[in-house]
Design a protein around this motif. Sequence first.
Motif, short mmCIF file in Angstrom:
data_model
loop_
_atom_site.label_atom_id
_atom_site.label_comp_id
_atom_site.label_asym_id
_atom_site.label_seq_id
_atom_site.Cartn_x
_atom_site.Cartn_y
_atom_site.Cartn_z
N LEU A 1 0.95 3.57 1.85
CA LEU A 1 2.28 3.48 2.26
C LEU A 1 2.66 1.95 2.71
CD1 LEU A 1 3.42 6.79 4.16
CD2 LEU A 1 3.67 6.32 1.59
N GLU A 2 1.52 1.36 3.10
CA GLU A 2 1.82 0.01 3.90
C GLU A 2 1.90 -1.06 2.52
OE1 GLU A 2 -1.37 -0.86 6.30
OE2 GLU A 2 -1.08 0.86 7.64
N ARG B 1 5.66 -0.44 1.21
CA ARG B 1 6.47 -1.09 2.10
C ARG B 1 6.73 -2.40 1.90
NH1 ARG B 1 4.26 2.69 6.08
NH2 ARG B 1 5.68 4.57 6.29
#
Length: 124
Positions: A30-31, A34
């Motif tokens: 998910l980093e 983002r």
Amino acid sequence: MGREDFERMARAGFIERNGTVVGDYDPRLLELLRAMDLAADLPELWDLFDLMKAVPLLVVRGEHSRLFSRETVATMKARHAAMEAVEVGGQGHAPFLETAGLPEKILEFAQRFASSVRAEAPSS
């Protein structure tokens, strides 16, 4: 997609932990999402793809994929003449690899590749 397919897909991506259903993936992925600028144009990657011309390549595409078009597969094939492609009927992205005879097709492709590597290896 039927109920059985949906359940298999759900079980592949989620697990039950302490009575709660949670995603079964590395949360650090998910980093990357983002950090992406979703308004920016995606880069062209054809130059990188062209570097794989010497590598045997098997592409598996789901018939109903909205992420990986037939046109893209055709362009890939035009750029990599030895590339093989399989389209899995009735599935989207990404197709279940255990269906539609894919295990056998993938194994046969891998065995052909392994055979060609052994044939090209110098004798000792």
